[in-house]
Design a protein around this motif. Structure first.
Motif, PDB file in Angstrom:
ATOM      1  N   VAL A  93      -4.439   0.187   2.047  1.00 18.61           N
ATOM      2  CA  VAL A  93      -4.324   1.558   1.551  1.00 18.61           C
ATOM      3  C   VAL A  93      -3.980   2.474   2.730  1.00 18.61           C
ATOM      4  O   VAL A  93      -4.690   2.480   3.742  1.00 18.61           O
ATOM      5  CB  VAL A  93      -5.645   2.019   0.905  1.00 18.61           C
ATOM      6  CG1 VAL A  93      -5.527   3.470   0.441  1.00 18.61           C
ATOM      7  CG2 VAL A  93      -5.997   1.106  -0.259  1.00 18.61           C
ATOM      8  N   PRO A  94      -2.886   3.236   2.631  1.00 18.49           N
ATOM      9  CA  PRO A  94      -2.503   4.114   3.753  1.00 18.49           C
ATOM     10  C   PRO A  94      -3.575   5.164   4.034  1.00 18.49           C
ATOM     11  O   PRO A  94      -4.251   5.648   3.118  1.00 18.49           O
ATOM     12  CB  PRO A  94      -1.206   4.778   3.260  1.00 18.49           C
ATOM     13  CG  PRO A  94      -0.713   3.926   2.137  1.00 18.49           C
ATOM     14  CD  PRO A  94      -1.933   3.319   1.513  1.00 18.49           C
ATOM     15  N   ALA A  95      -3.736   5.488   5.294  1.00 19.75           N
ATOM     16  CA  ALA A  95      -4.693   6.528   5.673  1.00 19.75           C
ATOM     17  C   ALA A  95      -4.214   7.878   5.152  1.00 19.75           C
ATOM     18  O   ALA A  95      -3.012   8.143   5.096  1.00 19.75           O
ATOM     19  CB  ALA A  95      -4.848   6.571   7.191  1.00 19.75           C
TER      20      ALA A  95
ATOM     21  N   GLY B 171       0.818  -1.212   0.000  1.00 16.70           N
ATOM     22  CA  GLY B 171       0.000   0.000   0.000  1.00 16.70           C
ATOM     23  C   GLY B 171       0.846   1.253   0.000  1.00 16.70           C
ATOM     24  O   GLY B 171       0.541   2.229  -0.702  1.00 16.70           O
ATOM     25  N   ARG B 172       1.928   1.252   0.762  1.00 23.79           N
ATOM     26  CA  ARG B 172       2.806   2.421   0.818  1.00 23.79           C
ATOM     27  C   ARG B 172       3.525   2.620  -0.509  1.00 23.79           C
ATOM     28  O   ARG B 172       3.710   3.764  -0.957  1.00 23.79           O
ATOM     29  CB  ARG B 172       3.805   2.271   1.965  1.00 23.79           C
ATOM     30  CG  ARG B 172       3.171   2.258   3.344  1.00 23.79           C
ATOM     31  CD  ARG B 172       4.196   2.263   4.456  1.00 23.79           C
ATOM     32  NE  ARG B 172       4.951   3.521   4.485  1.00 23.79           N
ATOM     33  CZ  ARG B 172       5.882   3.801   5.395  1.00 23.79           C
ATOM     34  NH1 ARG B 172       6.164   2.918   6.345  1.00 23.79           N
ATOM     35  NH2 ARG B 172       6.530   4.956   5.355  1.00 23.79           N
ATOM     36  N   VAL B 173       3.943   1.526  -1.141  1.00 25.73           N
ATOM     37  CA  VAL B 173       4.620   1.625  -2.441  1.00 25.73           C
ATOM     38  C   VAL B 173       3.677   2.210  -3.487  1.00 25.73           C
ATOM     39  O   VAL B 173       4.039   3.119  -4.243  1.00 25.73           O
ATOM     40  CB  VAL B 173       5.141   0.241  -2.877  1.00 25.73           C
ATOM     41  CG1 VAL B 173       5.532   0.252  -4.356  1.00 25.73           C
ATOM     42  CG2 VAL B 173       6.330  -0.166  -2.017  1.00 25.73           C
ATOM     43  N   HIS B 174       2.461   1.702  -3.549  1.00 29.27           N
ATOM     44  CA  HIS B 174       1.492   2.199  -4.524  1.00 29.27           C
ATOM     45  C   HIS B 174       1.199   3.683  -4.299  1.00 29.27           C
ATOM     46  O   HIS B 174       1.141   4.475  -5.247  1.00 29.27           O
ATOM     47  CB  HIS B 174       0.198   1.396  -4.447  1.00 29.27           C
ATOM     48  CG  HIS B 174       0.139   0.258  -5.424  1.00 29.27           C
ATOM     49  ND1 HIS B 174       0.072   0.453  -6.785  1.00 29.27           N
ATOM     50  CD2 HIS B 174       0.137  -1.095  -5.222  1.00 29.27           C
ATOM     51  CE1 HIS B 174       0.030  -0.719  -7.398  1.00 29.27           C
ATOM     52  NE2 HIS B 174       0.078  -1.675  -6.477  1.00 29.27           N
ATOM     53  N   ALA B 175       0.998   4.073  -3.041  1.00 33.33           N
ATOM     54  CA  ALA B 175       0.666   5.471  -2.740  1.00 33.33           C
ATOM     55  C   ALA B 175       1.815   6.400  -3.111  1.00 33.33           C
ATOM     56  O   ALA B 175       1.607   7.485  -3.669  1.00 33.33           O
ATOM     57  CB  ALA B 175       0.324   5.617  -1.262  1.00 33.33           C
ATOM     58  N   ALA B 176       3.048   5.978  -2.821  1.00 32.96           N
ATOM     59  CA  ALA B 176       4.213   6.819  -3.113  1.00 32.96           C
ATOM     60  C   ALA B 176       4.423   6.971  -4.616  1.00 32.96           C
ATOM     61  O   ALA B 176       4.704   8.074  -5.116  1.00 32.96           O
ATOM     62  CB  ALA B 176       5.463   6.230  -2.459  1.00 32.96           C
ATOM     63  N   ILE B 177       4.292   5.874  -5.358  1.00 36.24           N
ATOM     64  CA  ILE B 177       4.472   5.937  -6.805  1.00 36.24           C
ATOM     65  C   ILE B 177       3.357   6.736  -7.458  1.00 36.24           C
ATOM     66  O   ILE B 177       3.585   7.497  -8.408  1.00 36.24           O
ATOM     67  CB  ILE B 177       4.564   4.515  -7.392  1.00 36.24           C
ATOM     68  CG1 ILE B 177       5.880   3.861  -6.955  1.00 36.24           C
ATOM     69  CG2 ILE B 177       4.450   4.534  -8.911  1.00 36.24           C
ATOM     70  CD1 ILE B 177       6.077   2.444  -7.447  1.00 36.24           C
TER      71      ILE B 177
END
Length: 375
Positions: free
Chosen positions: A208-210, A168-174
């Protein structure tokens, strides 16, 4: 190739801005590959189908399955293994003093027993965008390297996390990097972006990150008042240029960094003084003279409240005079200003009272008309 499409996304025609660059640039290419046909074309399409999880990958799969497959036309085993990695581990590596960035790792094992880890560096100073991607043999090997080569100050921690959290963190950052115009990414980022997304897609139970909570203006006012009543800020009067400078520092971290006004580092000082102030703030000589001592006091206040080591507070304070001249020079350069600052400067130069809504609306109409002509 997919990295090349991503890198060239700023070259899309205006009517296609916001669309998937992989489809815009790669669509005609895979159609041509489909027309060529043969085992090599099938293999190329299979690789694209595996590594792109969007429309391009779906279309590549359609073209591949449409090919008649004869004896000996099966793709090599490594093609299938690209999409058959099993996520076996995940971790996050961060430095616990300045916390400027962290690296999130996902480790995968292929059917042939080989394994590797993909690490995505997430820059906290830029709102959490991905800036770099690296490959390692394993997370355990990364831990060994960190233990053998510790930093001179602070402590680098490598902690296991759930693969779904890491994904989730990888997807949000990209995704944040994708939304950024001309992001400051490494040379290897574009080439490894598709692989990082593939590994993240393979992780079970993606979390999914908050969303980062917004700091309301009332809370910012309370923090500023606390500073002005503290040992560090007691020499500055409410409503002074120094108080205004500190309010800018609070807004910068709250809105443009990571939502933590008390987290400061030499890098945050540089971004604030050499980047954000010249781009966003229409100041005068009095403000630019007041900002360095006010920021120095704020860094000491923030460090004390956050229990930051004295050496880290000193290093952050030392960065302030380094960027003072650059801040002033860039602030006087109209080319360094952002659109909002350019607009306000032009309105003031035209004698517009910014509190007169009718006058402001008339100026806005003229500003937009001139902008259309300039295009």
């Amino acid at each position: 190739m997919l990295g090349l499409f991503w890198t060239a996304r700023d070259k899309l025609p205006l009517d296609e801005v916001g669309s998937d660059p992989a489809v815009a640039f790669g669509g005609p290419l895979i159609e041509a590959i489909g027309r060529i046909g043969g085992a090599e074309a099938r293999m190329a399409l299979a690789v694209i189908e595996t590594l792109d999880d969007g429309e391009l990958g779906l279309r590549a799969g359609e073209l591949r399955t449409a090919f008649p497959q004869g004896p000996g036309d099966a793709p090599p085993a490594w093609v299938a293994q690209l999409g058959e990695g099993v996520i076996t581990d995940a971790a996050v590596m961060c430095e616990d003093v300045f916390d400027d960035a962290c690296t999130v790792f996902l480790e995968a094992r292929h059917p042939n027993g080989e394994r590797h880890a993909v690490g995505v560096l997430i820059d906290n100073n830029l709102g959490g965008m991905a800036k770099d991607i690296l490959l390692a043999d394993s997370i355990d090997l990364v831990r060994e390297v960190v233990c053998e080569h510790p930093p001179p100050h602070g402590d680098v921690k490598l902690e296991r996390i759930e693969p779904g959290v890491a994904a989730g963190r990888v997807h949000a950052a990209i995704e944040l990097t994708d939304m950024t115009w001309d992001p400051p990414v490494s040379e290897d980022y574009a080439d490894l972006r598709a692989l990082a997304l593939t590994r993240a897609d393979e992780a079970p139970g993606q979390v999914v990150p908050a969303e980062r909570p917004e700091i309301p203006s009332a809370a910012r006012d309370v923090l500023l008042a606390e500073f002005l009543n503290s040992l560090e800020g007691s020499g500055f009067a409410p409503g002074s240029e120094e108080a205004y400078a500190v309010s800018l520092a609070i807004d910068f971290c709250a809105d443009y960094v990571d939502g933590q006004p008390l987290r400061w580092s030499p890098t945050v000082v540089e971004l604030f003084m050499a980047g954000w102030i010249p781009r966003k703030v229409l100041g005068d000589a009095e403000l630019f003279a007041a900002l360095p001592p006010a920021l120095d006091a704020w860094v000491r206040f923030a460090g004390r409240k956050s229990n930051v080591p004295e050496w880290a507070i000193a290093a952050t304070r030392d960065a302030i005079p380094v960027w003072q001249e650059t801040m002033v020079g860039r602030s006087e350069d109209p080319a360094a200003a952002g659109p909002a600052k350019q607009f306000i400067a032009a309105a003031r130069a035209a004698g517009i009272n910014l509190e007169d809504q009718d006058a402001l609306n008339t100026f806005v109409a003229g500003w937009n008309a001139r902008s259309e002509v300039a295009r």
